[in-house]
Design a protein around this motif. Sequence first.
Motif, PDB file in Angstrom:
ATOM      1  N   UNK A 136       8.018 -26.384 -45.930  1.00 53.82           N
ATOM      2  CA  UNK A 136       7.339 -27.672 -45.787  1.00 53.82           C
ATOM      3  C   UNK A 136       7.809 -28.689 -46.813  1.00 53.82           C
ATOM      4  N   UNK A 137       8.830 -28.343 -47.596  1.00 50.09           N
ATOM      5  CA  UNK A 137       9.423 -29.294 -48.526  1.00 50.09           C
ATOM      6  C   UNK A 137       8.761 -29.367 -49.885  1.00 50.09           C
ATOM      7  N   UNK A 138       7.917 -28.401 -50.229  1.00 47.95           N
ATOM      8  CA  UNK A 138       7.293 -28.410 -51.550  1.00 47.95           C
ATOM      9  C   UNK A 138       8.264 -27.797 -52.556  1.00 47.95           C
ATOM     10  N   UNK A 141       7.746 -29.993 -59.108  1.00 42.00           N
ATOM     11  CA  UNK A 141       7.582 -31.426 -59.295  1.00 42.00           C
ATOM     12  C   UNK A 141       6.723 -32.077 -58.218  1.00 42.00           C
ATOM     13  N   UNK A 142       6.504 -31.397 -57.094  1.00 44.08           N
ATOM     14  CA  UNK A 142       5.616 -31.923 -56.053  1.00 44.08           C
ATOM     15  C   UNK A 142       4.200 -32.033 -56.616  1.00 44.08           C
ATOM     16  N   UNK A 143       3.383 -32.864 -55.991  1.00 44.68           N
ATOM     17  CA  UNK A 143       2.007 -33.037 -56.456  1.00 44.68           C
ATOM     18  C   UNK A 143       1.056 -32.099 -55.717  1.00 44.68           C
ATOM     19  N   UNK A 144      -0.135 -31.939 -56.270  1.00 38.74           N
ATOM     20  CA  UNK A 144      -1.179 -31.141 -55.619  1.00 38.74           C
ATOM     21  C   UNK A 144      -1.507 -31.742 -54.256  1.00 38.74           C
ATOM     22  N   UNK A 145      -1.484 -33.066 -54.153  1.00 38.02           N
ATOM     23  CA  UNK A 145      -1.740 -33.722 -52.864  1.00 38.02           C
ATOM     24  C   UNK A 145      -0.654 -33.392 -51.853  1.00 38.02           C
ATOM     25  N   UNK A 146       0.612 -33.281 -52.306  1.00 33.88           N
ATOM     26  CA  UNK A 146       1.710 -32.880 -51.415  1.00 33.88           C
ATOM     27  C   UNK A 146       1.457 -31.479 -50.856  1.00 33.88           C
ATOM     28  N   UNK A 147       0.994 -30.574 -51.718  1.00 41.13           N
ATOM     29  CA  UNK A 147       0.709 -29.197 -51.293  1.00 41.13           C
ATOM     30  C   UNK A 147      -0.395 -29.194 -50.245  1.00 41.13           C
ATOM     31  N   UNK A 148      -1.475 -29.923 -50.517  1.00 45.52           N
ATOM     32  CA  UNK A 148      -2.601 -29.970 -49.580  1.00 45.52           C
ATOM     33  C   UNK A 148      -2.187 -30.589 -48.256  1.00 45.52           C
ATOM     34  N   UNK A 150       0.754 -30.399 -46.933  1.00 43.89           N
ATOM     35  CA  UNK A 150       1.639 -29.454 -46.257  1.00 43.89           C
ATOM     36  C   UNK A 150       0.931 -28.180 -45.815  1.00 43.89           C
ATOM     37  N   UNK A 151      -0.013 -27.677 -46.609  1.00 41.97           N
ATOM     38  CA  UNK A 151      -0.608 -26.367 -46.361  1.00 41.97           C
ATOM     39  C   UNK A 151      -2.106 -26.387 -46.102  1.00 41.97           C
ATOM     40  N   UNK A 152      -2.788 -27.496 -46.340  1.00 33.83           N
ATOM     41  CA  UNK A 152      -4.240 -27.518 -46.228  1.00 33.83           C
ATOM     42  C   UNK A 152      -4.864 -27.260 -47.590  1.00 33.83           C
ATOM     43  N   UNK A 153      -6.153 -26.981 -47.595  1.00 34.40           N
ATOM     44  CA  UNK A 153      -6.890 -26.830 -48.853  1.00 34.40           C
ATOM     45  C   UNK A 153      -6.520 -25.573 -49.625  1.00 34.40           C
ATOM     46  N   UNK A 154      -6.419 -24.431 -49.005  1.00 34.02           N
ATOM     47  CA  UNK A 154      -6.078 -23.208 -49.720  1.00 34.02           C
ATOM     48  C   UNK A 154      -7.160 -22.791 -50.698  1.00 34.02           C
ATOM     49  N   UNK A 155      -6.839 -21.825 -51.542  1.00 35.61           N
ATOM     50  CA  UNK A 155      -7.762 -21.329 -52.554  1.00 35.61           C
ATOM     51  C   UNK A 155      -7.191 -21.633 -53.923  1.00 35.61           C
ATOM     52  N   UNK A 156      -8.055 -21.745 -54.920  1.00 33.16           N
ATOM     53  CA  UNK A 156      -7.537 -21.905 -56.261  1.00 33.16           C
ATOM     54  C   UNK A 156      -8.275 -22.912 -57.099  1.00 33.16           C
ATOM     55  N   UNK A 162      -3.385 -21.094 -54.005  1.00 34.33           N
ATOM     56  CA  UNK A 162      -2.877 -19.906 -53.333  1.00 34.33           C
ATOM     57  C   UNK A 162      -3.094 -19.991 -51.832  1.00 34.33           C
ATOM     58  N   UNK A 163      -2.060 -19.583 -51.088  1.00 28.61           N
ATOM     59  CA  UNK A 163      -2.094 -19.510 -49.627  1.00 28.61           C
ATOM     60  C   UNK A 163      -1.615 -18.118 -49.236  1.00 28.61           C
ATOM     61  N   UNK A 164      -2.332 -17.434 -48.334  1.00 27.09           N
ATOM     62  CA  UNK A 164      -1.945 -16.080 -47.946  1.00 27.09           C
ATOM     63  C   UNK A 164      -1.785 -15.965 -46.437  1.00 27.09           C
TER      64      UNK A 164
END
Length: 187
Positions: A136-138, A141-148, A150-156, A162-164
Motif C-alpha cells: 500500500x506504499x507505506x 517516514x510515512x505518517x500514522x494517518x498514511x497507515x490508517x 492504507x490499512x484502517x484503524x488496526x490495533x496499537x 499492528x495489523x494481523x
Amino acid sequence: MKRNLFCALLALALTLSLAACGGGDGNRSSAGSSTGGSASQSNGGGTSSSQQQPNAGPDSYVFQAGGTSVSIDQDMSEVLAALGEPQSYFEAESCAFEGLDKTYTYSGFVITTRPDGEKDFVNSILLTDDSATTPEGIYIGSSADDIKAAYGEGEGTDALMTYTRNGTALNFILDNGKVFSIEYLPE
C-alpha cells in the motif's frame, strides 16, 4: 530526538528477541502457513506489485524485494536462491528452537530465520529504510494517518500500530507520528 531514537531501537530489539525467544512451537513448518499480499522495493512510496507465493492466501502480508516475495514461515533456501548473497550474515544458537537462528541483512531490510530440522524458515522481516515499502506504499517516514488510510484503524498505540492476517502480524513502529520501523512477524 536521540533519546526517542534509542528508546525506539530498544523497543524494537525487545520485540524481536521476544519473538525469537517467546517459546513458540518448535514444530511449525512452512506448510502450515498461508500467506499472500506483497510489498515492493521503491524509493519512498513508489508503486508496488502483487506477487503471491504458491499456496498463498489473499489475506496475508508478504514482503517483496526485487520481484521476490518473502513471507513468514517460507523456506529460507528459496529466498536466498532468489535474492542472492546478503550484505551481511549472523548466526547464533537459538533460545527457542534446536539449532541456529540466522540473520540476513540486505539493503533496506533484514530477514531472521528459525531452524526446523535441516531447514531454516523466515521468522521475521524488518524494513530498515525508505527504500522498501508495503504493497500500500507505506515506508519509513510515512505518517500514522498514511497507515490508517492504507490499512484502517488496526490495533496499537501512538508508538505501535499492528495489523494481523492469516498468521502474520504487520507492525509499524512510530516516533512522533512517523513510521520509524516496519516489521513482519508470526502472529
